[in-house]
Structure formats: structure tokens, C-alpha cells
Write an enzyme that holds these catalytic residues in place. Sequence first.
Site: not given
Length: 259
Positions: A102, A168, A200
Site C-alpha cells: 500500500d 485506496k 479500497k
Amino acid sequence: MMEPVHDAAAEARLLISCLDLTNLNDTCAEADVDRLIERAETPDGPVAAICIWPRFVAHARPRLPLGIRLATVVNFPHGGEDVEATCREAEQAAADGADEIDLVVSYPTFLRHEGGGPDFVRLQVQRVKEAAGGRTLKAILETGEMRDPALIAAAGEAALAGGADFLKTSTGKTATSATLDTARILLETVRRTGWAAGVKPSGGIKSFEDAAAYHRLANEVMGPDWAGPETFRLGASGVLDDLLAVAGAGPRELPTAGY
């Protein structure tokens, strides 16, 4: 219009399977990671992944059950400009056993450079994904700091062009984390560009109702049954107990804190 959901327990079980169970607290220690791993195998099935600091990846790898992915963060949480340093972080995380990275894109650079910002983000994502050996990469855009829908969409497009596997929303470390409005922008960006990528939402998701709202939004925008673990993740820690309660595994108490 979103379809009504008739079976909350079934939806809660699906949401558990899409959960990136997270501990990115500053005080996190190995014992906390061990507890996170224990929680990740639930009575209603495993979560999609655990997400932890890079320094704990080597510790977690041999302890994590098969079928649960190991995610970590790089360039976190401030989104710095030093691409070489971030690449080294990603390379080490991959070597230690991370399945997913991430990455906080350099959103300050993106905002400051205006026309040149998207190119920086695209190349940053591309370089970091290469350094991580092609592992699943989730580009954290910190949408709460961008605010402007056009800027959020442009950042998302740049990240997708660089090879991001997920967009995300946020780190969970700023005043504004995930919102339904920003999640919609990211979903519509994925749909419009045609990239095979997921979304996400992360930060501030504390109840079944919160999680279900994002799940239903994803299926509204992308099509029925689109939102599963390969395309849709939820970044949270405090929501798991509530999902388990709704799934029927325990009493329900609304969470009051957590990522």
C-alpha cells in the site's frame, strides 16, 4: 438505485472476506501483530489480508495462515517525494514476504506541481511496483487532502496508468478519511478508464452499516456482484467485531474507536 440487501448476515460474511485487517498504530509491537493474526481467522471465514508496518512483515510471514494475504505500507503516511527511498522500502518488504504494497503516492507533489503532478505519480507508482517485484500495489491517494473531485480523478488516473492494482482513499492519519463521495469518484475512475483494478476505502469504517454502504456503492457503480476480495477491500480494524456480530458470531456493540 442500489438493490436492497435481504440477508445482512451473508453480506457481513462477504465484507469480512474483503477486509484488510489493519494495525498501523504508532505503538504497535510484535505482540499486537500476533493478536491481529489470531483475529484474522474468524468463525465466519478469514479476512482478505492483514496490513501492518514494514518492520513487522518478516515476523508475520511465517505466522500468517495460508489464504490470508500480507500487506504493508510504504512512503507512509506523508507521501514524500523520495522515490528511491520508497523503492528500497518496497523491495525490502517484498523480500521479507509481503504479498501487497500500500503506497502513499506523493499527493503533496501532485497538488503542488499541477500539470506535472500526474506524471510524477504515474512514474512513482510504476517504479515502486517494479521494485516490489510486481506484487499487488494499492495506491493511497489521500483524497481528503485533495477535496476537488477533478483532482482526485486525475490522481487516480495517473496511478492506474502507472500500474496500480487498487485505488485506496486514504491513510487514516488525516482529518478526513474515506467518504462515500470520494469512493464513488475512485470507482467511476476505474470504470471510465477501463483498467482492471479495484478500490479500497480506508479509515473511519467502524460499523457494518459503514462497510455495507461502500460495498453497495461499489456494486451500484461497477455492476452487480463486482465487489469481492479481488476487486474491493476495506481498510479497517475496529469494524471486524461488528461484522462478526451481524454475521451471527457474537453480541453486537457499536465500535467507538479504531482505524
